[in-house]
Design an enzyme around this catalytic site. Structure first.
Site, mmCIF file in Angstrom:
data_model
loop_
_atom_site.group_PDB
_atom_site.id
_atom_site.type_symbol
_atom_site.label_atom_id
_atom_site.label_comp_id
_atom_site.label_asym_id
_atom_site.label_seq_id
_atom_site.Cartn_x
_atom_site.Cartn_y
_atom_site.Cartn_z
ATOM 1 N N GLU A 51 -84.107 -71.115 26.128
ATOM 2 C CA GLU A 51 -83.042 -70.408 26.833
ATOM 3 C C GLU A 51 -82.059 -69.847 25.817
ATOM 4 O O GLU A 51 -81.785 -70.480 24.802
ATOM 5 C CB GLU A 51 -82.278 -71.393 27.744
ATOM 6 C CG GLU A 51 -83.143 -72.090 28.766
ATOM 7 C CD GLU A 51 -83.391 -71.232 29.991
ATOM 8 O OE1 GLU A 51 -83.035 -70.024 29.988
ATOM 9 O OE2 GLU A 51 -83.935 -71.777 30.974
ATOM 10 N N CYS A 59 -75.992 -75.490 21.862
ATOM 11 C CA CYS A 59 -74.578 -75.445 22.227
ATOM 12 C C CYS A 59 -74.398 -75.182 23.708
ATOM 13 O O CYS A 59 -73.754 -75.944 24.418
ATOM 14 C CB CYS A 59 -73.873 -74.363 21.404
ATOM 15 S SG CYS A 59 -72.257 -73.938 22.043
ATOM 16 N N GLY A 93 -74.507 -94.857 17.434
ATOM 17 C CA GLY A 93 -73.923 -93.736 16.690
ATOM 18 C C GLY A 93 -72.494 -93.493 17.128
ATOM 19 O O GLY A 93 -72.244 -93.057 18.240
ATOM 20 N N GLY A 94 -71.551 -93.818 16.252
ATOM 21 C CA GLY A 94 -70.128 -93.687 16.581
ATOM 22 C C GLY A 94 -69.528 -92.400 16.069
ATOM 23 O O GLY A 94 -68.379 -92.354 15.641
ATOM 24 N N GLY A 102 -78.056 -88.618 14.809
ATOM 25 C CA GLY A 102 -78.164 -87.458 13.926
ATOM 26 C C GLY A 102 -79.188 -86.477 14.439
ATOM 27 O O GLY A 102 -79.798 -86.674 15.494
ATOM 28 N N ARG A 103 -79.362 -85.395 13.676
ATOM 29 C CA ARG A 103 -80.275 -84.339 14.107
ATOM 30 C C ARG A 103 -81.176 -83.946 12.942
ATOM 31 O O ARG A 103 -80.848 -84.194 11.783
ATOM 32 C CB ARG A 103 -79.477 -83.128 14.603
ATOM 33 C CG ARG A 103 -78.488 -83.500 15.707
ATOM 34 C CD ARG A 103 -77.778 -82.273 16.273
ATOM 35 N NE ARG A 103 -78.692 -81.365 16.952
ATOM 36 C CZ ARG A 103 -79.041 -81.465 18.229
ATOM 37 N NH1 ARG A 103 -78.577 -82.446 18.974
ATOM 38 N NH2 ARG A 103 -79.846 -80.575 18.771
ATOM 39 N N HIS A 122 -40.168 -74.376 22.339
ATOM 40 C CA HIS A 122 -39.743 -75.730 22.676
ATOM 41 C C HIS A 122 -39.602 -75.856 24.184
ATOM 42 O O HIS A 122 -39.009 -74.991 24.804
ATOM 43 C CB HIS A 122 -38.403 -76.030 22.010
ATOM 44 C CG HIS A 122 -37.897 -77.404 22.346
ATOM 45 N ND1 HIS A 122 -38.447 -78.538 21.798
ATOM 46 C CD2 HIS A 122 -36.925 -77.809 23.203
ATOM 47 C CE1 HIS A 122 -37.809 -79.595 22.298
ATOM 48 N NE2 HIS A 122 -36.892 -79.182 23.144
#
Lengths: 467, 463
Positions: free
Chosen positions: A35, A40, A173-174, A268-269, A440
């Site tokens: 696709e 992402c 995985g943190g 991870g990748r 502000h």
């Protein structure tokens, strides 16, 4: 030649490169086997943020109650997932419309190199181009853990196929993905979540202060954090999976096995470059990641690689930028990628963000760092929002006041960080930030305070008197 | 025929040269092959000979002028031949360390070099009183605008002339109108450059820090800061040693190295007994060559690099260059600085050859007769401070190289061999490498190979 530029992959690096090539007057084609939008849009940034957005009312109901408004909510998980898919489909169709409006051809299929100018698509057709951009992205890696193929163990893609929320979950995985998944699953009702990290802190590649903030945040949500451990074995228990852990340091007490229903692996990748026929045309890779120079060119001079496929920075916004750089270099402009200017963001609640160099890197480069930290507990806007936690920290080269980095923990961190990114890009010093007028109240006025804080002169911080 | 006198290119890397002095004056006759002027580049000082015989007609580049390679420095031709109508080139000046050779031409500080033509000053229309006043005040009269009849410069024009220093407020307006990043402005100020001059050196529309540093690094004006500080009295309590070209080159390279590479140093103590034996044996076989430990080390290092080619590399934007040639630079201390001539293809040479070349290079280094190529081709540097009694040190990498080996003194000490204490000679090796290019493990392996060769030097003899 059929095209000036052929782009393998229609993710952020690829589709943006297609548009940029068209802007420069080139005839371009984007080849996509699944696709448009890549990881992402389909399995990453966009769907996770769509889910995290609906977490906000759930996680902040207590806060609203404290502010005098009792909010009742009921989670309809299938509707949440439908809406997520709608957002994804909408973004995806937008990408197609953008490519169409720029007259970029979209070719469906899997591409493979025949020679340095020619690609074979799905065995059915060949296309040739003067320049080829490899933007084939990455896929989640599954570490070699005993039992990793058990039913109920998912890669980070697994979240998007959930029918309902599991009761007990372990996330291995943190990093950014692990933290975001933990936040989502907790919000939607998972009773027990354990987040396991190999290193001795969450987000080990970010500022230590960010790590500390994030740990507190995650634990406040009722998520258990186990640091300095790795998964050693996944077995079955009488009612689900049993995850055995092994310490990665001698300084920690080994954690006991955890019984869960599902395990998500976000460690991870790996590059998605194995079926492209790169060897045939002699493109150099390192463990599958395509070697490029900072102009995104490979060792074959008409072939470029951008986005995750080159392994420099696995982030969509880095991919956008690299796709643009690659195309500009093809057509005679000189552009270079500066990894240093890529912000890192974690969309926890509240989020954290960081850009540029940290204190250690500045010192390693032989410069004396200037550090200014402003605590958001001193920000009226943070107080108004009922989330007066977090900080803005700016790092400079002390000698010139040049801004070299920043880290932000707190509401809107992912927006605020861009002020620092543009400051670094534009070689701005703290002196300009000190003289910038911010609205502000706002969160961003804390940026100015952090700039003053480099010299210990933040006006909205209690003054410390030395003897 | 009028021909151009050009700044010669003396080596592959030479980009510009500085005129030190002219041996001839305008109007003098010069024979082909006769020294005409003297230049200095980063590291060498050299006489440039006339390519043709003729009269020196014009000098465009005065002593102190920094001239790019192939820039026109003057014209040579027949005595009365008409001169071509060309625009005189303008060069930057750097007068630091110049000899009084420039006394022949009066220039005021900061003055741009201009045409030195015998008639030039006569052509300026000025009253004698104006000329005298200008001379007294040290004003370059060619810059004064005349308001008298026919544009003649009068005494009051000279009085009204505002020098560049006085017009500084105007400069400031110009400066802030040129787009530059805040950091670039600070850097320029710190390095004694104006944004205007940086803008002239680049085609960029907006000035970034890199443009300032490019200008600073190429203009050779690193001394400007010191000059400025001196003017402001900051350094008045110090004795300032003049910065020679040599010192500046060393300083620039060292600070470039310190700011760009990520150095890591590995240390290792090795037994030197075998290498000493080899040296003694060679002294008997080749008595006239006076082979030194360092000669043997050059060979050993070259052979070790051959096994670990990554050490012989250079970091660049495009990638990591791994050099095919193994050229070992040897650090030679000379008066006023340091120079690193290289023994080319050291891996392919015998120790005797290396020894001969090395002595020749050292001798010529000390007499200033090295060519630029000989000092710019090194791919790895070896520095031996053993003669100074140094045990160990952390050498600085000589860019674009990625590694360097420091060698300490040979020293006798107790050493445990097979659980017994023996007296052996040892020395300490320090391998500094650029961690951007080389990781710790391969560097350690290379160092280990060097150690093995030092302890078994016969392994490199056959190679």
């Amino acid at each position: 030649m059929d095209y000036d530029v052929c782009i393998i992959g229609g993710g952020p690096a690829g589709y943006l490169a297609g548009i940029r090539a068209a802007q420069l007057g080139a005839k371009a084609a984007v080849i996509e086997m699944e696709e448009l939008g890549g990881v992402c849009t389909n399995k990453g940034c966009i769907p996770t943020k769509a889910l995290l957005e609906v977490c906000s009312p759930i996680l902040s109901s207590e806060k609203w109650s404290d502010m005098g408004v009792d909010v009742k909510y009921k989670i309809n998980f299938p509707s949440v997932m439908t809406r997520m898919n709608e957002v994804v489909a909408y973004v995806r169709s937008g990408i197609k419309a953008l490519l169409d409006s720029n007259k970029v051809s979209i070719i469906k299929g899997r591409a493979e190199f025949i020679d340095r100018y020619t690609l074979k698509i799905d065995q059915r057709q060949t296309v040739s181009a003067r320049f080829i951009l490899i933007a084939s992205g990455s896929i989640p890696s599954m570490p070699k853990i005993d039992g990793v193929t058990q039913k109920g163990v998912f890669s980070s893609d697994g979240l998007f196929y959930l029918k309902d929320i599991p009761e007990r979950v372990a996330i291995i995985g943190g990093g950014a993905i692990g933290i975001e998944y933990a936040t989502i699953l907790k919000s939607f009702g998972a009773k027990k979540i354990v987040l396991v990290e190999f290193m001795d802190r969450l987000l080990p590649f970010m500022d230590p202060d960010i790590s500390a903030y994030e740990k507190e945040l995650i634990e406040r949500l009722g998520i258990e954090v186990i640091l300095s451990h790795k998964a050693s074995k996944i077995g079955l228990s009488n009612k689900g999976l049993r995850l055995a852990l092994e310490p990665t340091s001698n300084n920690v007490t080994p954690a006991s096995p955890i019984d869960v229903d599902n395990i998500f692996i976000a460690t991870g990748r790996i590059p998605n470059t194995s079926n492209l026929g790169l060897e045939a045309i002699g493109i150099a890779t390192s463990s599958g990641w395509i070697n490029v120079n900072m102009g995104m060119r490979t060792n074959v001079d008409n072939i470029y690689a951008a986005g995750d496929a080159n392994g420099i920075k696995l982030l969509a916004h880095a991919a956008f930028h690299q796709g643009m750089i690659a195309v500009e270099n093809m057509f005679g402009k000189k552009a270079f990628f500066e990894p240093f200017l890529v912000p890192s963001v974690v969309y926890s609640k509240p989020p954290v963000a960081q850009v540029g160099m940290d204190e250690k890197a500045i010192k390693a480069a032989g410069m004396e760092p200037g550090i200014g930290t402003f605590d958001l507990s001193n920000s009226p806007m943070a107080l108004i929002h009922g989330e007066p936690s977090g900080f803005i920290k700016v790092l400079t080269e002390k000698k010139y006041g040049r801004i070299l980095g920043a880290s932000i923990a707190g509401e809107h961190a992912y927006e605020l960080i861009s002020v620092f990114t543009s400051a670094i890009t534009g070689e701005v010093t703290v002196d300009e930030l000190k003289r910038t007028i911010f609205a502000h109240p706002s969160f961003s006025e804390a940026i100015k305070e952090s700039a003053w804080a480099v010299e210990g002169l933040s006006q909205h911080t209690l003054r410390k008197y030395s003897q | 025929m009028i021909s151009n006198i050009l700044m010669p290119k003396l080596g592959l890397v030479m980009k510009k040269g500085r005129i030190l002095k002219w041996y001839k004056q305008v109007g003098d006759f010069v024979n082909q092959g006769e020294p005409l002027f003297q230049i200095s580049t980063e590291k060498v000082t050299i006489d440039v000979e006339a390519k043709v015989s003729g009269y020196l007609r014009i000098i465009y580049a005065l002593p102190g002028a920094i001239v790019p390679v192939s820039g026109i420095v003057g014209l040579i031709g027949d005595k009365d031949e008409p001169l071509p109508d060309i625009k005189p080139p303008v060069y930057d000046m750097d007068k630091k360390g110049l000899e009084s050779a420039s006394a022949q031409i009066e220039t005021t500080a900061g003055m741009r070099p201009s045409v030195l033509n015998a008639q030039a000053s006569d052509e300026i229309k000025a009253t004698p009183a104006a000329k005298r006043l200008a001379k007294e005040k040290g004003i370059d009269i060619s810059k004064v605008k005349g308001t008298g009849p026919g544009g003649r410069i009068t005494e009051s024009d000279v009085l009204n002339f505002r020098s560049e220093v006085e017009t500084k407020p105007d400069m400031k307006t110009i400066e802030t109108n040129i787009p530059a990043t805040p950091y670039a402005r600070k850097l320029a100020e710190e390095h004694g450059l104006t944004i205007q001059e940086v803008a002239q050196s680049t085609e960029e529309k907006k000035i970034y820090a890199r443009d300032v540093m490019n200008m600073y690094n190429t203009s050779g004006d690193a001394s400007r800061t010191a000059e400025k500080e001196e003017q402001m009295g900051i350094n008045e309590q110090f004795t300032m040693l003049p910065i020679t070209d040599m010192r500046r080159a060393v300083a620039e390279r060292m600070s470039y190295s310190a700011h760009t590479v990520a150095p890591v140093t590995l240390g290792m103590e090795v037994v030197a007994d075998e290498i000493i034996k080899l040296k003694e044996a060679m002294a008997i076989s080749y008595p006239s060559d006076r082979i030194t430990i360092n000669d043997i080390l050059v060979k050993i290092v070259a052979m070790a690099i051959k096994q670990h080619p990554l050490i012989n590399a250079s970091f660049s934007e495009d990638g990591i260059k791994i050099f095919n040639a193994i050229n070992i630079g040897i650090g030679v201390a000379i008066e006023g600085g340091l120079i690193v001539p290289a023994i080319l293809n050291a891996d392919k040479k015998t120790i005797v050859q290396i020894s001969k070349e090395s002595k020749d290079l050292i001798e010529r280094a000390r007499t200033g007769k090295l060519t630029i190529d000989e000092i710019s081709r090194g791919t790895f540097t070896l520095t031996n401070l053993g003669a100074y009694g140094i045990d160990m040190f952390t050498p600085i990498i000589n860019p674009p190289q990625s590694a360097t080996l420091g060698v300490g003194r040979i020293n006798k000490k107790p050493w445990i061999v097979n659980d017994r204490i023996e007296v052996v000679s040892t020395m300490v090796l320090s391998l500094t490498f650029d961690h951007r290019v080389i990781d710790g493990a391969p560097a350690a392996q290379c160092l280990l190979t060097i150690k093995q060769y030092i302890e078994n030097p016969y392994l490199v003899l056959g190679a």
